[in-house]
Design a protein around this motif. Structure first.
Motif, PDB file in Angstrom:
ATOM      1  N   LEU A 167       8.724  -9.501  12.137  1.00 33.79           N
ATOM      2  CA  LEU A 167       8.862  -7.845  12.879  1.00 33.79           C
ATOM      3  C   LEU A 167       7.433  -7.698  13.819  1.00 33.79           C
ATOM      4  CD1 LEU A 167      10.843  -6.006  10.064  1.00 33.79           C
ATOM      5  CD2 LEU A 167      11.716  -6.864  12.061  1.00 33.79           C
ATOM      6  N   SER A 168       6.806  -8.787  14.320  1.00 35.95           N
ATOM      7  CA  SER A 168       5.576  -8.351  15.004  1.00 35.95           C
ATOM      8  C   SER A 168       4.767  -7.084  13.946  1.00 35.95           C
ATOM      9  CB  SER A 168       6.141  -8.007  16.096  1.00 35.95           C
ATOM     10  OG  SER A 168       6.619  -8.672  17.343  1.00 35.95           O
ATOM     11  N   TYR A 169       4.485  -6.935  12.670  1.00 35.31           N
ATOM     12  CA  TYR A 169       3.807  -6.304  12.336  1.00 35.31           C
ATOM     13  C   TYR A 169       2.205  -6.985  11.461  1.00 35.31           C
ATOM     14  CZ  TYR A 169       4.925  -1.911  12.681  1.00 35.31           C
ATOM     15  OH  TYR A 169       6.455  -0.977  14.005  1.00 35.31           O
ATOM     16  N   ARG A 170       1.249  -6.956  11.869  1.00 34.18           N
ATOM     17  CA  ARG A 170       0.052  -8.100  11.393  1.00 34.18           C
ATOM     18  C   ARG A 170      -0.656  -7.465  10.092  1.00 34.18           C
ATOM     19  NH1 ARG A 170       2.463  -9.944  15.364  1.00 34.18           N
ATOM     20  NH2 ARG A 170       3.439 -12.590  15.246  1.00 34.18           N
ATOM     21  N   GLU A 171      -1.504  -7.690   9.771  1.00 34.62           N
ATOM     22  CA  GLU A 171      -2.919  -7.367   8.503  1.00 34.62           C
ATOM     23  C   GLU A 171      -3.953  -8.319   8.960  1.00 34.62           C
ATOM     24  OE1 GLU A 171      -5.187  -4.788   8.588  1.00 34.62           O
ATOM     25  OE2 GLU A 171      -3.364  -3.514   7.977  1.00 34.62           O
ATOM     26  N   ASP A 172      -4.920  -8.017   9.675  1.00 34.62           N
ATOM     27  CA  ASP A 172      -5.955  -9.142  10.059  1.00 34.62           C
ATOM     28  C   ASP A 172      -6.686  -9.756   8.768  1.00 34.62           C
ATOM     29  OD1 ASP A 172      -6.789 -11.276  11.225  1.00 34.62           O
ATOM     30  OD2 ASP A 172      -9.007  -9.875  11.278  1.00 34.62           O
ATOM     31  N   ASN A 173      -6.587  -8.208   7.434  1.00 35.52           N
ATOM     32  CA  ASN A 173      -7.795  -8.510   6.698  1.00 35.52           C
ATOM     33  C   ASN A 173      -6.938  -8.858   5.791  1.00 35.52           C
ATOM     34  OD1 ASN A 173     -10.070  -6.581   7.246  1.00 35.52           O
ATOM     35  ND2 ASN A 173      -9.358  -5.094   6.935  1.00 35.52           N
ATOM     36  N   VAL A 174      -6.001  -9.194   5.807  1.00 35.87           N
ATOM     37  CA  VAL A 174      -5.359  -9.163   4.288  1.00 35.87           C
ATOM     38  C   VAL A 174      -4.863 -11.071   5.106  1.00 35.87           C
ATOM     39  CG1 VAL A 174      -2.151 -10.025   3.707  1.00 35.87           C
ATOM     40  CG2 VAL A 174      -3.613  -7.487   3.903  1.00 35.87           C
ATOM     41  N   GLY A 206      -2.706  -6.836  -2.110  1.00 40.82           N
ATOM     42  CA  GLY A 206      -1.220  -6.680  -2.230  1.00 40.82           C
ATOM     43  C   GLY A 206      -0.067  -5.151  -2.524  1.00 40.82           C
ATOM     44  N   VAL A 207      -0.827  -4.508  -2.565  1.00 38.78           N
ATOM     45  CA  VAL A 207      -0.733  -3.477  -2.209  1.00 38.78           C
ATOM     46  C   VAL A 207      -0.423  -2.811  -0.445  1.00 38.78           C
ATOM     47  CG1 VAL A 207      -1.904  -0.649  -1.932  1.00 38.78           C
ATOM     48  CG2 VAL A 207      -1.834  -2.163  -4.715  1.00 38.78           C
ATOM     49  N   ASP A 208      -2.021  -3.225  -0.068  1.00 40.16           N
ATOM     50  CA  ASP A 208      -1.561  -3.581   1.818  1.00 40.16           C
ATOM     51  C   ASP A 208      -0.944  -4.071   2.541  1.00 40.16           C
ATOM     52  OD1 ASP A 208      -4.010  -1.888   1.592  1.00 40.16           O
ATOM     53  OD2 ASP A 208      -5.842  -3.464   2.287  1.00 40.16           O
ATOM     54  N   VAL A 209      -0.828  -5.034   1.669  1.00 40.44           N
ATOM     55  CA  VAL A 209       0.970  -5.777   2.557  1.00 40.44           C
ATOM     56  C   VAL A 209       2.145  -5.800   1.587  1.00 40.44           C
ATOM     57  CG1 VAL A 209       1.242  -7.701   0.754  1.00 40.44           C
ATOM     58  CG2 VAL A 209       1.574  -8.706   2.633  1.00 40.44           C
ATOM     59  N   MET A 210       2.376  -5.112   1.427  1.00 45.38           N
ATOM     60  CA  MET A 210       3.331  -4.062   0.592  1.00 45.38           C
ATOM     61  C   MET A 210       3.648  -3.100   1.700  1.00 45.38           C
ATOM     62  SD  MET A 210       4.826  -4.887  -2.998  1.00 45.38           S
ATOM     63  CE  MET A 210       3.103  -4.265  -4.072  1.00 45.38           C
ATOM     64  N   ALA A 211       2.315  -1.986   1.252  1.00 52.61           N
ATOM     65  CA  ALA A 211       2.553  -1.050   3.015  1.00 52.61           C
ATOM     66  C   ALA A 211       2.436  -1.735   4.519  1.00 52.61           C
ATOM     67  CB  ALA A 211       1.714   0.096   2.227  1.00 52.61           C
ATOM     68  N   LEU A 212       2.594  -2.504   4.564  1.00 56.68           N
ATOM     69  CA  LEU A 212       2.684  -3.253   5.702  1.00 56.68           C
ATOM     70  C   LEU A 212       4.045  -3.167   6.157  1.00 56.68           C
ATOM     71  CD1 LEU A 212       1.315  -4.098   8.577  1.00 56.68           C
ATOM     72  CD2 LEU A 212       1.258  -6.516   7.143  1.00 56.68           C
ATOM     73  N   LEU A 213       4.666  -4.179   5.218  1.00 56.53           N
ATOM     74  CA  LEU A 213       6.086  -4.796   5.191  1.00 56.53           C
ATOM     75  C   LEU A 213       7.079  -2.963   5.525  1.00 56.53           C
ATOM     76  CD1 LEU A 213       8.396  -6.555   5.536  1.00 56.53           C
ATOM     77  CD2 LEU A 213       8.197  -6.671   3.323  1.00 56.53           C
ATOM     78  N   ASP A 214       6.521  -2.415   4.228  1.00 56.88           N
ATOM     79  CA  ASP A 214       7.385  -0.868   4.616  1.00 56.88           C
ATOM     80  C   ASP A 214       7.392  -0.190   5.781  1.00 56.88           C
ATOM     81  OD1 ASP A 214       8.711   1.288   2.762  1.00 56.88           O
ATOM     82  OD2 ASP A 214       6.837   1.976   4.163  1.00 56.88           O
TER      83      ASP A 214
END
Length: 551
Positions: A167-174, A206-214
């Motif tokens: 969905l074109s959402y990414r988090e480089d720190n993860v 894990g918290v960060d990536v679930m927030a990202l997906l949400d």
């Protein structure tokens, strides 16, 4: 000598590990190739970590790490040829990094490790190598346990990262942590204490990536709404879609519109019904069946084609194998695979649509409705009602019963536990564990259903948001002072990252079942018990007495 060793899922043989063939159905050679692919990803990560330090990036290797980690989770991919191809591609990407960094004359930690050096030869040689690099190659039981706990957390993280990425959402720190974590599992100098710190850091990301997906899901498809979902069938041919990928859900609905073919969800795709963007499709009929492990009977009776977008695949029976399709990073030998679109074009679902037109309508296996959509936005919308119910004593306790379902008879415990809960308690759930009790007639409390389904396993994030909001509303300093108890069922690696996320947030006294993970050595299990109060389950009566004594 065992021909394989895998203990990453809850159904590990004899509660210790699969050594001949996976309980999931994967053969020993595929299990070993998955180990070799992980080994290769660790080799890539050795160089990617150094590259990041120097300001260098390789988008192809980053994408490859996420997708390949996802392909190795339980019940996702059983395709031997596909794993051999991935191993070769991974080594090529690793060597691109080596070539790029070699001219810079920099010191690269672990660059002399075999994972950073080995070169694949013939298929026979690849199989021999694969058999030598698995879990048991780490001799120290506690170090092995912590490495695997970290690895399984990273696998779950990769799955959620991939759902967001489409969905074109990414988090480089993860992404950076994933590479650092993978490389760390090769480091013989790391102590148990240092590995424990990495495991806890994995929970933070894990918290960060679930927030990202949400954020990816809700920004794209809207906030889930409280929704009643039909569990009966229509009279037209249908396609059944299972797994977790909402992008595939969207594209299938778009391409089936006006074709005379209906779309039904199965298992973890049920929460798609809660998103506003999908409600405009009149041919989006309802949910068919239950959790993933009932595929053999439910896929047979569905009559039409089935699309598996992610795990969990059960080795298909001949009665429906010619109607089964995989896509994304799933795969099964002899099953049709729908590839990604080329040049950013959508996937082409025409083959599955055309087959559906030739099939009879689904055989009805149940009727009625189930209710869900209680993600954080929806619950916050009725927060006053919930808070009042707690303050007046109408709701005495919330029970988080999120997680996974599975085949074992022991999982009937969760149905019995839900049934035995006092009528002034409410279940908060996410994941396919809900199928143990979401069709029970448990009633409501002042209009609040006693089962609040937030959605897919990644929507456990919603349960965290709800808990943190309640902590704020009640003016509490500690999340553990809330009237919330945790009785969670686990199965595979996405449940592991959810657990690590909860531990990072400071949640204590989580009960985990039906069994504690086989990959926890006695010493590592004791660390979790002593620091976080992690416990297993016993009988419904004994556990109910323990839980209610804390109310």
């Amino acid at each position: 000598m065992s021909s394989m060793f895998c203990y990453q899922c809850q159904e590990a043989a004899k509660g210790t590990g699969c050594t001949i063939q996976g309980v999931c159905g994967k053969t020993s050679d595929v299990a070993n190739l998955q180990d070799l692919l992980l080994y290769t990803l660790k080799g890539i990560s050795v160089f990617a970590v150094k590259g990041r330090e120097l300001g260098l990036r390789n988008a192809a290797s980053e994408k490859f790490i996420i997708e390949s980690m996802f392909a190795t989770i339980t019940n996702a991919n059983f395709d031997r040829d596909g794993f051999i191809a991935r191993v070769r591609e991974g080594v090529a990407l690793r060597d691109q990094w080596k070539t790029q960094l070699s001219s810079l004359e920099v010191t690269i930690p672990l660059s002399n490790h075999d994972a950073a050096l080995w070169v694949p030869g013939t298929e026979v040689e690849i199989d021999e190598k694969a058999a030598s690099v698995g879990v048991l190659s780490t001799a120290n039981e506690d170090i092995r346990s912590l490495r695997e706990l970290l690895t399984y957390g990273l696998k779950g993280m990769a799955a959620y990262m991939e759902h967001a990425a489409v969905l074109s959402y990414r988090e480089d720190n993860v992404q950076a942590f994933m590479e650092r974590g993978l490389a760390a599992t090769l480091n013989e100098d790391l102590t148990s204490e240092e590995l424990i710190a990495l495991v806890m850091e994995c929970g933070k990301f894990g918290v960060d990536v679930m927030a990202l997906l949400d954020r990816a899901n809700t920004s794209t498809y809207g906030n889930p709404e409280i929704t009643k979902v039909n569990i009966g069938v229509g009279t037209r041919p249908g396609i059944l879609i299972s797994g977790h990928d909402l992008k595939d859900m969207e594209e299938l609905l778009r391409q089936t519109e006006g074709t005379g073919v209906d779309v039904y969800t199965h298992s973890e795709m049920l929460p798609a019904h809660y998103y506003p963007a999908f409600k405009k499709y009149s041919h989006f009929v309802g949910n068919y069946g239950n959790a993933w492990w009932k595929q053999p009977e439910e896929f047979a009776s569905f009559n039409g084609p089935i699309l598996m977008t992610t795990n969990c695949i059960v080795p298909p029976k001949d009665s429906y194998k010619d109607r089964l399709y995989t896509t994304g990073h799933t795969g099964y030998p002899g099953v049709m695979h729908i590839p990604a679109g080329v040049e950013d074009k959508a996937k082409d679902f025409s083959a599955i649509i055309e087959q559906a037109k030739t099939c009879p309508s689904p055989t009805e296996i149940e009727t009625g409705e189930i209710i869900g959509g209680f993600a954080h936005a929806a619950v916050m919308g009725v927060a006053d009602q919930v808070v009042e119910a707690v303050q007046t004593g109408a709701i005495k306790q919330f029970f988080v019963m999120a997680g996974c379902d599975g085949r074992m008879k022991s999982r009937d415990y969760y149905t019995d536990f839900a049934t035995a809960l006092p009528e002034d308690t409410v279940i908060l759930t996410a994941g396919c564990a809900k199928y143990k009790y979401n069709k029970l007639n448990l009633g409501d409390i002042g209009g609040i259903p006693r089962v609040l389904d937030a959605g897919q396993c990644n929507d456990s994030y919603s349960l965290v948001v709800i808990a943190l909001k309640l902590k704020e509303v009640f003016g509490l300093d500690d999340i553990n002072d809330l009237p919330i108890s945790y009785n969670i069922a686990w199965y595979e690696q996405k449940a592991v990252i959810v657990l690590l996320a909860l531990l990072y947030l400071g949640v204590k006294n989580i009960h985990l079942g039906p069994t504690l993970p086989a990959f926890l050595s006695p010493n590592v299990a004791n660390v979790l018990i002593e620091n976080f109060g992690i416990g297993g389950i016993t009988t419904v009566d004994e556990d109910m007495e323990k839980f209610m004594a804390m109310v």
